[in-house]
Write an enzyme that holds these catalytic residues in place. Structure first.
Site, PDB file in Angstrom:
ATOM      1  N   HIS A   1       0.796  -1.235   0.000  1.00 54.91           N
ATOM      2  CA  HIS A   1       0.000   0.000   0.000  1.00 54.91           C
ATOM      3  C   HIS A   1       0.824   1.278   0.000  1.00 54.91           C
ATOM      4  O   HIS A   1       0.273   2.369  -0.024  1.00 54.91           O
ATOM      5  CB  HIS A   1      -0.979   0.019   1.173  1.00 54.91           C
ATOM      6  CG  HIS A   1      -0.322   0.250   2.507  1.00 54.91           C
ATOM      7  ND1 HIS A   1       0.410  -0.711   3.144  1.00 54.91           N
ATOM      8  CD2 HIS A   1      -0.286   1.337   3.310  1.00 54.91           C
ATOM      9  CE1 HIS A   1       0.857  -0.232   4.296  1.00 54.91           C
ATOM     10  NE2 HIS A   1       0.456   1.014   4.417  1.00 54.91           N
TER      11      HIS A   1
HETATM   12  N1  UDP Z   1      -3.541  -6.066   8.774  1.00 55.07           N
HETATM   13  C1  UDP Z   1      -4.807  -6.672   8.888  1.00 55.07           C
HETATM   14  N2  UDP Z   1      -5.462  -7.044   7.744  1.00 55.07           N
HETATM   15  C2  UDP Z   1      -4.937  -6.871   6.496  1.00 55.07           C
HETATM   16  C3  UDP Z   1      -3.642  -6.278   6.402  1.00 55.07           C
HETATM   17  C4  UDP Z   1      -2.997  -5.872   7.550  1.00 55.07           C
HETATM   18  O1  UDP Z   1      -5.302  -6.874   9.998  1.00 55.07           O
HETATM   19  O2  UDP Z   1      -5.578  -7.234   5.500  1.00 55.07           O
HETATM   20  C5  UDP Z   1      -2.864  -5.628  10.003  1.00 55.07           C
HETATM   21  C6  UDP Z   1      -1.478  -6.201  10.190  1.00 55.07           C
HETATM   22  O3  UDP Z   1      -1.486  -7.406  10.886  1.00 55.07           O
HETATM   23  C7  UDP Z   1      -0.771  -5.126  10.982  1.00 55.07           C
HETATM   24  C8  UDP Z   1      -1.430  -3.852  10.502  1.00 55.07           C
HETATM   25  O4  UDP Z   1      -2.658  -4.228   9.896  1.00 55.07           O
HETATM   26  O5  UDP Z   1      -1.044  -5.317  12.361  1.00 55.07           O
HETATM   27  C9  UDP Z   1      -0.520  -3.125   9.539  1.00 55.07           C
HETATM   28  O6  UDP Z   1      -1.218  -2.166   8.896  1.00 55.07           O
HETATM   29  P1  UDP Z   1      -0.667  -1.391   7.623  1.00 55.07           P
HETATM   30  O7  UDP Z   1       0.116  -2.324   6.770  1.00 55.07           O
HETATM   31  O8  UDP Z   1      -1.837  -0.705   7.045  1.00 55.07           O
HETATM   32  O9  UDP Z   1       0.225  -0.281   8.299  1.00 55.07           O
HETATM   33  P2  UDP Z   1       1.782  -0.074   8.460  1.00 55.07           P
HETATM   34  O10 UDP Z   1       2.305  -1.171   9.307  1.00 55.07           O
HETATM   35  O11 UDP Z   1       2.359  -0.071   7.093  1.00 55.07           O
HETATM   36  O12 UDP Z   1       1.876   1.251   9.128  1.00 55.07           O
END
Ligand code: UDP
Length: 363
Positions: A209
């Site tokens: 993303h």
């Molecule tokens: N996550 C989820 N469902 C999904 C994809 C990610 O529950 O389909 C959870 C994942 O386990 C993690 C969090 O969302 O705990 C990460 O979110 P994201 O990738 O949006 O944020 P980033 O870590 O890049 O800030």
């Protein structure tokens, strides 16, 4: 003491859940600590927001600012305007923000300008990449934070190097990992498991993303085709983020192995990760979760603000070119997984430490 807790986006919800639980435990011990939960509305899709409140037993927010999408500046400005009003109507002693999304920075700024104490959970991490909106959010937030809670000794060092008072910085561990440990026994096999004939240890999970990977359609297609080819018959489960979906539109991709699904709730998603062969992602949070679960992770970024997932954990930083991913993945197939461990204090107790410290510092 009254704390206003801010959450705006999916990773925020996962981080505030154990902090709220720790506050509620203190309340049960008779400690006069109260909180008000403010959802900024930055993520508002059911499967990026409501599902997490339900699954992680997060109380319904006391207020929802309903700011929704917008450019970086429009969204930040709208959150600030709405959050100032929220604080005027609901006075508080402290504002607690988590992570590095626009809601984190916007609400910290509003609070500080109203002379309130600001607490930042997951402070001090740095990618050094100023093209990432999150890096700007981290730097701005940390420049006005009063109480810093860090996930690593390196994050603590960063803050002190940038001028934070050492006694304001607390290395407490990782609240996202608190949530993982608190819910591990509840991870849930998704209903589609049989439909796609998934087998434990025999599929890959993919998430994408970050603007650098998904905003340019041709390079996103090239990346997906390269990942599809690398799987060698293994299914690739791809919960597709709305940002990525918007770029791909209704286009039918000619891929053999990738299974496109909706973003998953936490319990289904973590089941998928915990039983996967490997994860390919550009998420920071997921590289922490794979580290704790001992699942090989390949991060499609040129840098990371979470270097301990590489030095201690299972993460490989492979850049954004699919050729480098294929090279690193092939070497992993030949040589097996690198020896990995769990970073210090990622033990499920970070939130308890945070709440204890905030209570001690209440004056
Ligand atoms: N996550 C989820 N469902 C999904 C994809 C990610 O529950 O389909 C959870 C994942 O386990 C993690 C969090 O969302 O705990 C990460 O979110 P994201 O990738 O949006 O944020 P980033 O870590 O890049 O800030």
């Amino acid at each position: 003491m009254k704390i206003t807790i801010v959450a705006g986006a999916r990773p925020n919800f996962i981080k505030i859940a154990p902090i709220i639980r720790a506050i509620e435990q203190k309340q049960q011990e008779g400690i006069p600590l109260s909180y008000r939960l403010v959802h900024t509305g930055q993520h508002y899709d059911k499967n990026l927001s409501d599902t997490f409140f339900e699954e992680l037993n997060i109380p319904k927010p006391d207020a929802n600012l309903e700011v929704k999408s917008g450019s970086q500046s429009v969204q930040t400005a709208n959150i600030m305007v709405a959050f100032e009003q929220e604080l005027l109507e609901n006075p508080t002693d402290m504002v607690l923000v988590v992570g590095d999304v626009n809601s984190t920075m916007a609400c910290a700024l509003v609070a500080k300008k109203m002379n309130l104490k600001v607490t930042h959970v997951e402070a001090g991490i740095r990618s050094g990449d100023m093209t990432m909106p999150e890096e700007i959010n981290r730097i701005v937030t940390d420049s006005i934070t009063d109480y810093f809670f860090t996930t690593s000794p390196l994050a603590t060092e960063n803050l002190i190097r940038y001028g934070a008072q050492p006694d304001a910085v607390h290395f407490v561990g990782n609240v996202m990992i608190d949530t993982l440990y608190q819910n591990q026994h509840r991870f849930q096999r998704p209903l589609f498991w049989e439909d796609f004939a998934l087998e434990k240890g025999n599929y890959i999970v993919l998430t994408l993303h970050r603007p650098a990977n998904v905003d340019e359609e041709d390079s996103l297609l090239h990346l997906l085709q390269g990942i599809d080819a690398l799987a060698q018959g293994k299914k690739i489960i791809f919960p597709i983020h709305p940002r990525t979906k918007a770029i791909l539109g209704e286009r039918q991709l000619d891929t053999q192995n990738i299974v496109f699904i909706e973003p998953q709730g936490y319990l289904n998603f973590m089941y998928l990760v915990a039983h996967s062969f490997a994860v390919i992602t550009d998420s920071g949070g997921i590289s922490e979760e794979t580290t704790v679960l001992g699942i090989p992770c390949f991060t499609l970024r040129n840098n990371t603000e979470r270097p301990e997932t590489i030095t201690i954990g299972t993460n490989h930083l492979v850049g954004t070119q699919v050729e480098k991913l294929v090279e690193t993945y092939t070497s992993f197939l030949q040589n097996g997984m690198k020896k990995a461990g769990i970073p210090e204090l990622w033990d499920g107790k970070a939130s308890e430490r945070i709440v204890d410290i905030l209570w001690q510092k209440r004056n």
